[in-house]
Design a protein around this motif. Structure first.
Motif, PDB file in Angstrom:
ATOM      1  N   ALA A 251     -33.392 -65.670 -58.051  1.00 58.01           N
ATOM      2  CA  ALA A 251     -32.024 -65.175 -57.871  1.00 58.01           C
ATOM      3  C   ALA A 251     -31.285 -65.430 -59.185  1.00 58.01           C
ATOM      4  N   LYS A 252     -30.003 -65.096 -59.233  1.00 59.78           N
ATOM      5  CA  LYS A 252     -29.255 -65.219 -60.486  1.00 59.78           C
ATOM      6  C   LYS A 252     -29.233 -66.657 -60.987  1.00 59.78           C
ATOM      7  N   THR A 253     -29.151 -67.617 -60.067  1.00 61.99           N
ATOM      8  CA  THR A 253     -29.164 -69.041 -60.438  1.00 61.99           C
ATOM      9  C   THR A 253     -30.134 -69.788 -59.521  1.00 61.99           C
ATOM     10  N   GLU A 255     -29.416 -72.479 -57.923  1.00 60.40           N
ATOM     11  CA  GLU A 255     -28.656 -72.870 -56.740  1.00 60.40           C
ATOM     12  C   GLU A 255     -28.668 -71.753 -55.690  1.00 60.40           C
ATOM     13  N   GLU A 256     -28.486 -70.521 -56.151  1.00 63.28           N
ATOM     14  CA  GLU A 256     -28.508 -69.394 -55.229  1.00 63.28           C
ATOM     15  C   GLU A 256     -29.901 -69.181 -54.654  1.00 63.28           C
ATOM     16  N   ARG A 259     -30.504 -71.773 -52.035  1.00 64.49           N
ATOM     17  CA  ARG A 259     -29.706 -71.492 -50.840  1.00 64.49           C
ATOM     18  C   ARG A 259     -30.331 -70.380 -50.002  1.00 64.49           C
ATOM     19  N   LEU A 260     -30.820 -69.338 -50.662  1.00 61.87           N
ATOM     20  CA  LEU A 260     -31.367 -68.190 -49.961  1.00 61.87           C
ATOM     21  C   LEU A 260     -32.769 -68.448 -49.405  1.00 61.87           C
ATOM     22  N   SER A 303     -33.762 -69.324 -61.346  1.00 61.71           N
ATOM     23  CA  SER A 303     -33.252 -68.141 -62.045  1.00 61.71           C
ATOM     24  C   SER A 303     -34.410 -67.398 -62.694  1.00 61.71           C
ATOM     25  N   THR A 336     -32.781 -59.466 -48.440  1.00 56.17           N
ATOM     26  CA  THR A 336     -32.906 -60.642 -49.304  1.00 56.17           C
ATOM     27  C   THR A 336     -34.267 -60.656 -49.990  1.00 56.17           C
TER      28      THR A 336
END
Length: 356
Positions: A251-253, A255-256, A259-260, A303, A336
């Motif tokens: 994902a972009k980061t 953290e994201e 989370r996903l 990322s 997703t």
């Protein structure tokens, strides 16, 4: 003749490194209560998207009597994909071979190889779940011998006109496998192995060792050296294609990504641990503990730049040139998983290919 890479820095040949670009596993596992007709259609759509995005192989695994989710079966699923997926190879990764008879598997894989016009990969494992062995009338104690016998018999059935062979759980008396697979001498045989002792089977009977997704890189570095020593002992070259599977999410980061994907991966690995997968790993390895500790270098989650670095490191440390990534888990929303597939194909894998 394929030259074996030097021990100090295992590197694939230039032909093999071109394969290290886009590989994906579609689990086909779903929560209870899901509309399975809809889920099956979404699986086909994901496979077709992977094909369009340039993923070089599509893998479907296999288990029976899954307690924590519903699972579409492997060989019927792959048969469906032979008519939809036009370019990517199809990987039966893995078939739990000691549960089956060799003539059945030989003919099933030969048929799939024909339906896919020579794009099948034959993945083999010995299994570990007691419920599966009980249901198929065998035991974990016999799984190694049954697997070896099945591998010998299947290769003979693919390469001989008729076969006579007495096994511990089958008898082939002038048995034939017609038609033969398209690929010669046979579809690639990838053998999964967790423990050090199982590497001998991969070296003797397989075209390569199919590295599992659970073991840490530090342990795998040691196991690659053991595998090379076994190949040397029997006079076989290091495989041109050296595959590995890993859980991955981009994902972009970071953290994201965590989370996903984190909750779904954590649930999957809790299931692995509860059903005995930890007991099959090399000494000192376990899938227990909190998720943050478990992630370590096992999972490629982050990322685009972070996942790129991890994939390049796997290639340089292990010589892996066919990396199969699992990017969706039971319960994850289709969009997703699709977003991750596209980001992986567009921003990660081209950089990995260039660097390796």
């Amino acid at each position: 003749m394929i030259r074996r890479p030097p021990r100090s820095t295992p590197k694939p040949s230039s032909a093999a490194s071109d394969v290290y670009k886009r590989q994906i596993m579609l689990r086909g596992q779903y929560p209870f209560g899901a509309d399975m007709v809809k889920m099956a259609q979404e699986l086909v759509e994901q496979a077709c998207l992977a094909d369009r995005l340039g993923y070089a192989s599509i893998t479907k695994g296999s288990h029976y009597s899954t307690p924590d989710y519903q699972a579409l079966q492997q060989l019927p699923g792959l048969a469906r994909l032979t008519g939809e997926v036009k370019r990517a190879r199809l990987n039966a990764g893995i078939i739990i071979l000691p549960l089956h008879k060799p003539l059945d598997i030989a003919e099933q894989i030969a048929t799939l190889d024909i339906l896919s016009n020579g794009r099948m990969i034959f993945g083999v494992g010995i299994g570990y779940r007691e419920v599966e062995f009980n249901a198929f009338g065998t035991t974990q104690k016999d799984r190694g011998k049954r697997t070896d016998e099945n591998l010998i018999a299947i290769k003979r059935l693919w390469n001989e006109e008729s076969v006579c062979m007495q096994g511990t759980h089958f008898e082939l008396k002038d048995a034939v496998c017609w038609p033969k697979p398209i690929q010669k001498p046979n579809p690639p045989i990838w053998i999964g192995a967790n423990a050090d002792i199982a590497l001998k089977r991969a070296a003797e009977h397989g075209d390569c060792w199919y590295i599992n997704p659970h073991t840490t890189i530090e342990t795998l570095i040691k196991q690659v050296e053991i595998y090379k020593g076994l190949l040397d002992k029997i006079g076989k070259p290091f495989p041109q294609e050296f595959p590995m599977r890993r859980e991955a999410f981009v994902a972009k980061t970071k953290e994201e990504a965590m989370r996903l994907a984190g909750p779904f991966v954590a649930k999957k690995y809790a299931s692995y641990h509860s059903t005995g997968q930890s007991d099959q790993l090399p000494e000192g390895e376990s899938l227990s503990g909190d998720f943050e500790t478990l992630v370590g270098d096992r999972f490629l989650i982050g990322s685009p730049d972070e996942v790129t670095e991890q994939m390049i490191a796997i290639n340089k440390k292990l010589g892996v040139n066919h990396l199969i990534v699992s990017m969706e888990w039971a319960g994850m929303d289709k969009s997703t998983a699709t977003d991750c597939m596209q980001l992986m194909a567009e921003e990660v894998l081209p950089k990995v290919k260039q660097a390796t």
